[in-house]
Design a protein around this motif. Structure first.
Motif, PDB file in Angstrom:
ATOM      1  N   VAL A 235       0.833  -1.207   0.000  1.00 28.27           N
ATOM      2  CA  VAL A 235       0.000   0.000   0.000  1.00 28.27           C
ATOM      3  C   VAL A 235       0.869   1.260   0.000  1.00 28.27           C
ATOM      4  N   TRP A 236       1.875   1.277   0.872  1.00 28.10           N
ATOM      5  CA  TRP A 236       2.755   2.442   0.950  1.00 28.10           C
ATOM      6  C   TRP A 236       3.532   2.625  -0.341  1.00 28.10           C
ATOM      7  N   GLY A 237       3.940   1.500  -0.959  1.00 26.75           N
ATOM      8  CA  GLY A 237       4.633   1.574  -2.236  1.00 26.75           C
ATOM      9  C   GLY A 237       3.751   2.153  -3.332  1.00 26.75           C
ATOM     10  N   ALA A 238       2.453   1.773  -3.315  1.00 22.58           N
ATOM     11  CA  ALA A 238       1.522   2.296  -4.313  1.00 22.58           C
ATOM     12  C   ALA A 238       1.284   3.790  -4.128  1.00 22.58           C
ATOM     13  N   VAL A 239       1.375   4.257  -2.886  1.00 26.74           N
ATOM     14  CA  VAL A 239       1.202   5.690  -2.619  1.00 26.74           C
ATOM     15  C   VAL A 239       2.419   6.481  -3.097  1.00 26.74           C
TER      16      VAL A 239
ATOM     17  N   SER B 209      14.655   0.683 -24.219  1.00 29.09           N
ATOM     18  CA  SER B 209      13.334   0.844 -24.796  1.00 29.09           C
ATOM     19  C   SER B 209      12.416  -0.283 -24.325  1.00 29.09           C
ATOM     20  N   GLY B 210      11.238   0.086 -23.817  1.00 31.99           N
ATOM     21  CA  GLY B 210      10.281  -0.899 -23.327  1.00 31.99           C
ATOM     22  C   GLY B 210      10.478  -1.304 -21.884  1.00 31.99           C
ATOM     23  N   ASP B 211      11.533  -0.798 -21.233  1.00 40.15           N
ATOM     24  CA  ASP B 211      11.770  -1.131 -19.825  1.00 40.15           C
ATOM     25  C   ASP B 211      10.653  -0.567 -18.949  1.00 40.15           C
ATOM     26  N   ARG B 212      10.347  -1.298 -17.888  1.00 40.13           N
ATOM     27  CA  ARG B 212       9.363  -0.862 -16.901  1.00 40.13           C
ATOM     28  C   ARG B 212      10.138  -0.334 -15.703  1.00 40.13           C
ATOM     29  N   VAL B 213       9.857   0.914 -15.308  1.00 41.80           N
ATOM     30  CA  VAL B 213      10.582   1.534 -14.195  1.00 41.80           C
ATOM     31  C   VAL B 213       9.620   1.897 -13.076  1.00 41.80           C
ATOM     32  N   LEU B 214      10.180   2.050 -11.870  1.00 42.63           N
ATOM     33  CA  LEU B 214       9.420   2.523 -10.718  1.00 42.63           C
ATOM     34  C   LEU B 214       9.946   3.901 -10.348  1.00 42.63           C
TER      35      LEU B 214
ATOM     36  N   ARG C 256      13.912   0.337  -1.512  1.00 43.75           N
ATOM     37  CA  ARG C 256      14.615  -0.853  -1.003  1.00 43.75           C
ATOM     38  C   ARG C 256      13.991  -1.327   0.311  1.00 43.75           C
ATOM     39  N   MET C 257      13.682  -0.383   1.207  1.00 47.03           N
ATOM     40  CA  MET C 257      13.071  -0.752   2.489  1.00 47.03           C
ATOM     41  C   MET C 257      11.670  -1.327   2.295  1.00 47.03           C
ATOM     42  N   LEU C 258      10.924  -0.802   1.329  1.00 45.81           N
ATOM     43  CA  LEU C 258       9.594  -1.333   1.048  1.00 45.81           C
ATOM     44  C   LEU C 258       9.674  -2.767   0.541  1.00 45.81           C
ATOM     45  N   VAL C 259      10.646  -3.045  -0.313  1.00 40.45           N
ATOM     46  CA  VAL C 259      10.824  -4.410  -0.817  1.00 40.45           C
ATOM     47  C   VAL C 259      11.190  -5.362   0.312  1.00 40.45           C
TER      48      VAL C 259
END
Length: 250
Positions: free
Chosen positions: A35-39, A57-62, A208-211
């Motif tokens: 939830v916190w990560g989604a926020v 190209s096409g990479d998914r990033v956070l 990193r802490m969320l993971v």
């Protein structure tokens, strides 16, 4: 009831209590992390190779949602600027308001006369060519792609009246990690080449802490949930052993 049976029963109650606590704590960490990560974070798909080899190209990033005032030199940001196009773009910030940007001396970008080490650039390529000394207007950012030879960035907007810069409030997020594909999975390194300039570089986000929280929560939930079946099986084994021992004595 024998002393052994009472001891086993006490251990069983304690184990059951600890198992419940582990599952409850695991749920808090697992769900809370998600939830916190989604926020805090937004996923983006990068449509071009202008940030290669850092992001393909096409990479998914956070990308962490941040205010434009938090941006530092070296950050890879997601921004949207109407004069650049209708879609969000991903580029690297190399200059902020008041900086003098130029290239190239010995193939290196200079910011306020300081040569910047850029280890993230494609190997064997110069930083970029043909940038005259340009001053970034106050409250704005100068942006380049890591694949400088094919990037539509500030260098192609130098005659727009703002020296190719974009306003800070155009920034939507700062990229913290590549999530896909797996061969590029990982956190983006903070570029030390900008660390000696005023303001320094940004600190890594809390990804990193969320993971760690999500993984720890999953381990606790699975471990706590597995306790019951394992304890019952061990109890049956001990019971069978005690019965055989009693029959042998009898």
């Amino acid at each position: 009831m024998s002393r052994t049976q009472r001891t086993d029963e006490g251990r069983g109650r304690l184990g059951s209590t600890l198992s419940s606590i582990a599952v409850a704590l695991g749920c808090v960490l697992f769900l809370g992390g998600f939830v916190w990560g989604a926020v805090l974070y937004q996923p983006y798909t990068v449509p071009t190779g202008s940030m290669a080899p850092t992001i393909g190209s096409g990479d998914r990033v956070l990308a962490q949602r941040i205010d434009g005032d938090e941006v530092r030199r070296g950050d890879v940001v997601v921004f949207k600027q109407k004069t650049w196009g209708d879609l969000p773009m991903v580029k690297r910030v190399v200059g902020i308001g008041g900086d003098r940007i130029a290239c190239c001396e010995d193939g290196k970008l200079t910011v306020n006369g300081k040569e910047i080490a850029e280890p993230y650039l494609p190997k064997g390529k110069f930083a970029v060519s043909g940038i005259p000394t340009t001053t970034v207007p106050k409250g704005r950012l100068f942006l380049l792609g890591d694949e400088r030879s094919g990037s539509l960035d500030s260098t192609v907007h130098l005659d727009d009246g703002q020296n190719g810069s974009v306003p800070r409030d155009a920034v939507r997020a700062r990229v913290d990690a590549v999530a896909w594909p797996t061969d590029r999975l990982g956190m983006l390194e903070r570029p030390e080449g900008f660390a000696g300039l005023p303001g320094g570089i940004s600190e890594p986000g809390p990804l990193r802490m969320l993971v760690i929280a999500v993984v720890a929560g999953m381990v606790l939930v699975l471990g706590g949930g597995a306790y019951g079946p394992v304890a019952k099986r061990m109890g049956r084994r001990r019971g069978s052993g005690s019965a055989r021992e009693a029959a042998s004595v009898g």
